[in-house]
Enzyme design. Structure first.
Site, PDB file in Angstrom:
ATOM      1  N   GLY A   1      23.353  11.050  22.304  1.00 16.12           N
ATOM      2  CA  GLY A   1      23.283   9.662  21.888  1.00 16.12           C
ATOM      3  C   GLY A   1      23.613   8.718  23.030  1.00 16.12           C
ATOM      4  O   GLY A   1      23.369   9.008  24.207  1.00 16.12           O
ATOM      5  N   SER A   2      24.213   7.599  22.689  1.00 19.57           N
ATOM      6  CA  SER A   2      24.424   6.536  23.677  1.00 19.57           C
ATOM      7  C   SER A   2      25.471   6.857  24.736  1.00 19.57           C
ATOM      8  O   SER A   2      25.624   6.098  25.699  1.00 19.57           O
ATOM      9  CB  SER A   2      24.801   5.241  22.961  1.00 19.57           C
ATOM     10  OG  SER A   2      23.714   4.766  22.198  1.00 19.57           O
TER      11      SER A   2
END
Length: 487
Positions: A218-219
């Site tokens: 993810g981020s």
């Protein structure tokens, strides 16, 4: 000498040659293979009939030891609080070869057969005393280990924490876990049944999720993309980059959006610093395409991607332990590159790999080799080996690390101010990776370190298969770990 005697003599000599060759093959060439054969009962009794060394936490807490018992094996392997320490210790069994944890990576030292224990073996022979294995002193902090296990109770995930300046692993927890005591039973049928039950469970409790399971990061991967941008020399923290409320993945009709409107920027642009703080998908997807796959891959590989990460041991101490290799896609199309740049698509990471990213930022761009064993002691308490900090790689400059730290310090105030700790500055990055065929669930992430101006602890947390964001599902767990470590 008549013909019959010559033939008899030749036959006897030939038989002696065959005997000599076969004895050499069995006692020398094939000896290691035969000793390691699970069917070798004599080797098994010899191994279990001697006191195997203890595995200890950093404060001397016993995680595993061998207690004398009145049966044919003489010693019973016992794990104190087995599920808590299982990802660290692994297991030792009469029916299955130790294949994970310190029981495997330090097997030869634990059973007293390592070459480094040669003089101990000689002393035992001349004194007639029992040969004893070495004890393994780890870097695990029992308080942090227990806290991490409690925080993950009822969840599937992993927490791993370290000293970013040395690489010493302070806690390594994976849930659900298992109890190695069930596998250490001297009843072969019971041990086999326990093993079969564990490997058949869908939750796979014997898997160390901290080192051996790959998740979409993810981020959290945006830290790596930001590092690549800063290292290129074309960007600074205040550089404006394209953002917007949505971004159409190149060559597709798929729209990428942001979790919050703050990630949209203003007039289609946002500063690099704000893009990281607000976790702007549209900004980092476009930035990744602009930088190109080669630049991002090069930065990721400097941090450990695309290769197994050595965790402990050598062939002389046992079977070396490695973490699974995290992955960044090879030659992706621009649409796949955009997704990979926000930690989705084909980008995969272990929690240990993500810990190295946090450690690099915390340590002026230098990645330290992660270690879990501090020292090894012989039965007379003499130190056989000592682990010293080692540099694994230089991922980026100290200037880039300082800028990343400045950017990461803005993440908690922007995403979840409740994660702040009074008097302690925290540099962090959250991540929420969509998983499943219809993106119906998330892998919730957070990585970070504290204090930001003098890092003492780095933490990587993943909680698998949840319906919340990383800031809310994983963030509080990191906060508790940092607060406990620094209180």
């Amino acid at each position: 000498m008549n013909k019959s005697l010559r033939q008899l003599f030749t036959a006897v000599v030939a038989l002696f040659v065959v005997l000599g060759l076969s004895s050499t093959i069995i006692t020398a060439i094939k000896a290691p293979e035969l000793n390691g054969d699970a069917r070798n009962t004599r080797a098994l009794y010899r191994t279990l009939g001697a006191p195997r060394g203890a595995i200890l936490a950093s404060d001397g807490t016993v995680m595993a030891q061998s207690d004398p018992v009145n049966d044919s094996f003489s010693y019973q392997r016992v794990y104190s609080n087995g599920p808590l320490y299982a990802p660290v210790t692994g297991f030792f069994s009469i029916t299955h070869t130790a294949d994970r944890g310190i029981e495997s990576s330090r097997n030869e030292q634990l059973n007293g057969q390592a070459s480094s224990l040669f003089w101990q073996q000689v002393k035992s022979i001349f004194s007639g005393s029992e040969s004893q294995g070495a004890s393994i002193e780890t870097s695990i902090d029992p308080t942090l280990q227990s806290l991490a296990y409690q925080l993950l109770d009822g969840k599937e995930g992993a927490i791993i924490a370290s000293d970013p300046k040395t690489g010493r692993i302070l806690a390594m927890v994976s849930t659900p876990s298992y109890d190695p005591n069930a596998l250490a039973s001297h009843d072969g049928e019971q041990a086999n049944a326990a093993y079969s039950d564990l490997v058949s469970q869908q939750s796979n409790p014997m898997l160390n999720r901290a080192t051996s399971q790959l998740f979409p990061p993810g981020s959290t991967f945006k830290v790596i993309v930001a590092a690549a941008a800063l290292e290129s020399g074309d960007y600074d923290t205040d550089s404006e980059i394209p953002a917007g409320a949505s971004y159409t993945l190149p060559g597709t009709e798929t729209q990428l959006t942001n979790a919050t409107s703050a990630g949209n920027g203003s007039d289609g642009k946002i500063t690099l610093k704000d893009a990281l703080a607000q976790s702007s998908n549209t900004a980092f997807a476009q930035l990744g395409v602009e930088l190109g796959a080669d630049a991002i891959r090069e930065q990721a590989e400097k941090l450990g991607y695309d290769e197994q990460i050595h965790l402990d041991g050598t062939t002389s101490t046992g079977s070396p332990s490695y973490a699974a290799a995290s992955k960044f896609p090879e030659d992706p199309t621009d649409d796949r590159l955009a997704l990979a740049s926000i930690g989705q698509g084909d980008t995969l990471s272990t929690p240990l790999q993500n810990l190295l990213v946090a450690m690099a930022v915390a340590n002026d761009g230098t990645v330290m080799e992660p270690t879990i064993v501090d020292r090894v002691r012989a039965s007379d308490l003499s130190v056989i080996s000592q682990t010293y900090p080692r540099v694994r790689s230089k991922a980026f400059s100290a200037d880039t690390a300082n800028k990343l730290t400045e950017m990461m310090e803005q993440v908690i105030p922007a995403e979840n101010p409740a994660l702040a700790i009074n008097g302690i500055s925290i540099a962090a990055k959250t991540g929420t990776a969509q998983i499943g065929e219809s993106n119906h669930a998330n892998d919730a992430w957070i990585i970070g370190f504290a204090p930001a101006d003098d890092p003492q602890i780095a933490v990587s947390v993943v909680v698998h298969n949840v319906d919340d964001y990383g800031a809310y599902a994983a963030g509080p767990l990191m906060r508790e770990m940092i607060q406990e470590a620094l209180q």
